[in-house]
Motif scaffolding. Structure first.
Motif, PDB file in Angstrom:
ATOM      1  N   VAL A 121       7.216 -12.699  11.900  1.00  0.00           N
ATOM      2  CA  VAL A 121       7.555 -13.093  10.531  1.00  0.00           C
ATOM      3  C   VAL A 121       7.314 -14.594  10.379  1.00  0.00           C
ATOM      4  CG1 VAL A 121       9.259 -11.270  10.203  1.00  0.00           C
ATOM      5  CG2 VAL A 121       9.997 -13.466  11.106  1.00  0.00           C
TER       6      VAL A 121
ATOM      7  N   GLU B 243       8.847 -18.185   5.497  1.00  0.00           N
ATOM      8  CA  GLU B 243       9.317 -17.707   4.190  1.00  0.00           C
ATOM      9  C   GLU B 243       9.944 -16.327   4.307  1.00  0.00           C
ATOM     10  OE1 GLU B 243       9.160 -15.410   0.548  1.00  0.00           O
ATOM     11  OE2 GLU B 243       7.746 -15.136   2.202  1.00  0.00           O
ATOM     12  N   ARG B 244       9.313 -15.445   5.078  1.00  0.00           N
ATOM     13  CA  ARG B 244       9.856 -14.095   5.240  1.00  0.00           C
ATOM     14  C   ARG B 244      11.140 -14.121   6.061  1.00  0.00           C
ATOM     15  NH1 ARG B 244       5.817  -9.356   6.866  1.00  0.00           N
ATOM     16  NH2 ARG B 244       5.093  -9.947   4.785  1.00  0.00           N
TER      17      ARG B 244
ATOM     18  N   ARG C 201      13.941 -14.987   3.764  1.00  0.00           N
ATOM     19  CA  ARG C 201      14.284 -13.891   2.856  1.00  0.00           C
ATOM     20  C   ARG C 201      15.091 -12.813   3.579  1.00  0.00           C
ATOM     21  NH1 ARG C 201      10.322 -10.837   0.881  1.00  0.00           N
ATOM     22  NH2 ARG C 201       8.560 -11.765   1.991  1.00  0.00           N
ATOM     23  N   ILE C 202      14.690 -12.503   4.814  1.00  0.00           N
ATOM     24  CA  ILE C 202      15.419 -11.505   5.598  1.00  0.00           C
ATOM     25  C   ILE C 202      16.836 -11.986   5.884  1.00  0.00           C
ATOM     26  CG2 ILE C 202      15.542 -10.351   7.834  1.00  0.00           C
ATOM     27  CD1 ILE C 202      12.490 -10.243   7.831  1.00  0.00           C
TER      28      ILE C 202
END
Length: 260
Positions: free
Chosen positions: A77, A80-81, A84-85
């Protein structure tokens, strides 16, 4: 934080189940610092070649670099991801409980996932303890309880991400609190929540023992700390096998991380 169904015809159907399965990709992270890259220049050269010539793989294997650092991070990941997670994972209305990270989001308590296959309808709902259905022998306990080994792997992964990003990535803990911590600080906070499962309060009561007063009041039992298989997603009482030293003994590593 979704799952998928693979049909016999090869079709893949994405389904919106907020489960720990969606967090497991966070475990796959490795950081290579200056010392490693300088010690193994051949490896560093091939790593750079891979980064420059296999850019098409960036959807499943990421090489990320922070400006001003020589370190490199290999993960599934990107930054940014990851953020978000973590926003979902650290939400007390979703995965974060007083005793760690749940295996299924509390969101599904009010919003159970339902799907139809043929003439049958199936549903997955948040259940913080044992399943209330006979499927899987009545022991379908991946619908909300807290599991020590997965929490351990998650805390360890957060330390790896922090080793790379440092103060450049900070998250609200819990989500919506406006209280921001680095990823290493969040790892320690999660570790402490897991430790709290077994720590006695001022009356000698430990969350893992629930309402059983014998473990708090009887001198023959008050110092007995059982290593349960998993823990209730709300009140944190111990569930399943009560001799699960195979993985719940990881609590010793949490003690080391919090108090070293």
């Amino acid at each position: 934080l979704y799952d998928a169904i693979h049909h016999d015809d090869g079709h893949v159907e994405n389904i919106k189940i907020r489960s720990f399965v969606g967090l497991i990709p966070l475990f796959a992270v490795a950081v290579f610092d200056d010392e490693i890259l300088n010690k193994y220049p051949g490896f560093a050269k091939r790593f750079r070649w891979f980064q420059e010539n296999r850019a098409s793989l960036d959807k499943c294997l990421l090489v990320e670099e922070v400006e001003g650092k020589e370190n490199m991070m290999l993960s599934l990941v990107n930054r940014e991801r990851l953020q978000r997670i973590l926003t979902k994972m650290l939400d007390e209305k979703e995965f974060l409980s007083i005793g760690g990270i749940r295996s299924l989001s509390r969101y599904h308590k009010e919003h159970p996932f339902t799907m139809e296959l043929g003439d049958e309808q199936y549903s997955v709902a948040y259940q913080p303890a044992e399943s209330d259905e006979a499927i899987f022998g009545g022991n379908s306990n991946w619908r909300g309880p807290i599991w020590m080994p997965l929490n351990y792997l998650l805390c360890d992964a957060l330390l790896q991400y922090d080793r790379y990003f440092g103060k450049q990535v900070q998250m609200e803990f819990p989500t919506g609190s406006d209280h921001h911590l680095t990823l290493s600080e969040i790892s320690v906070q999660l570790s402490q929540r897991l430790l709290n499962l077994m720590l006695p309060d001022e009356n000698g009561n430990r969350p893992i023992h629930g309402d059983e007063k014998r473990y708090a009041q009887d001198p023959n039992f008050k110092d007995l700390v059982l290593f349960y298989e998993y823990f209730h997603g709300e009140d944190c009482r111990g569930l399943g096998a009560s001799h699960q030293a195979g993985w719940t003994a990881l609590v010793a590593k949490f003690i080391q991380d919090c108090y070293q």
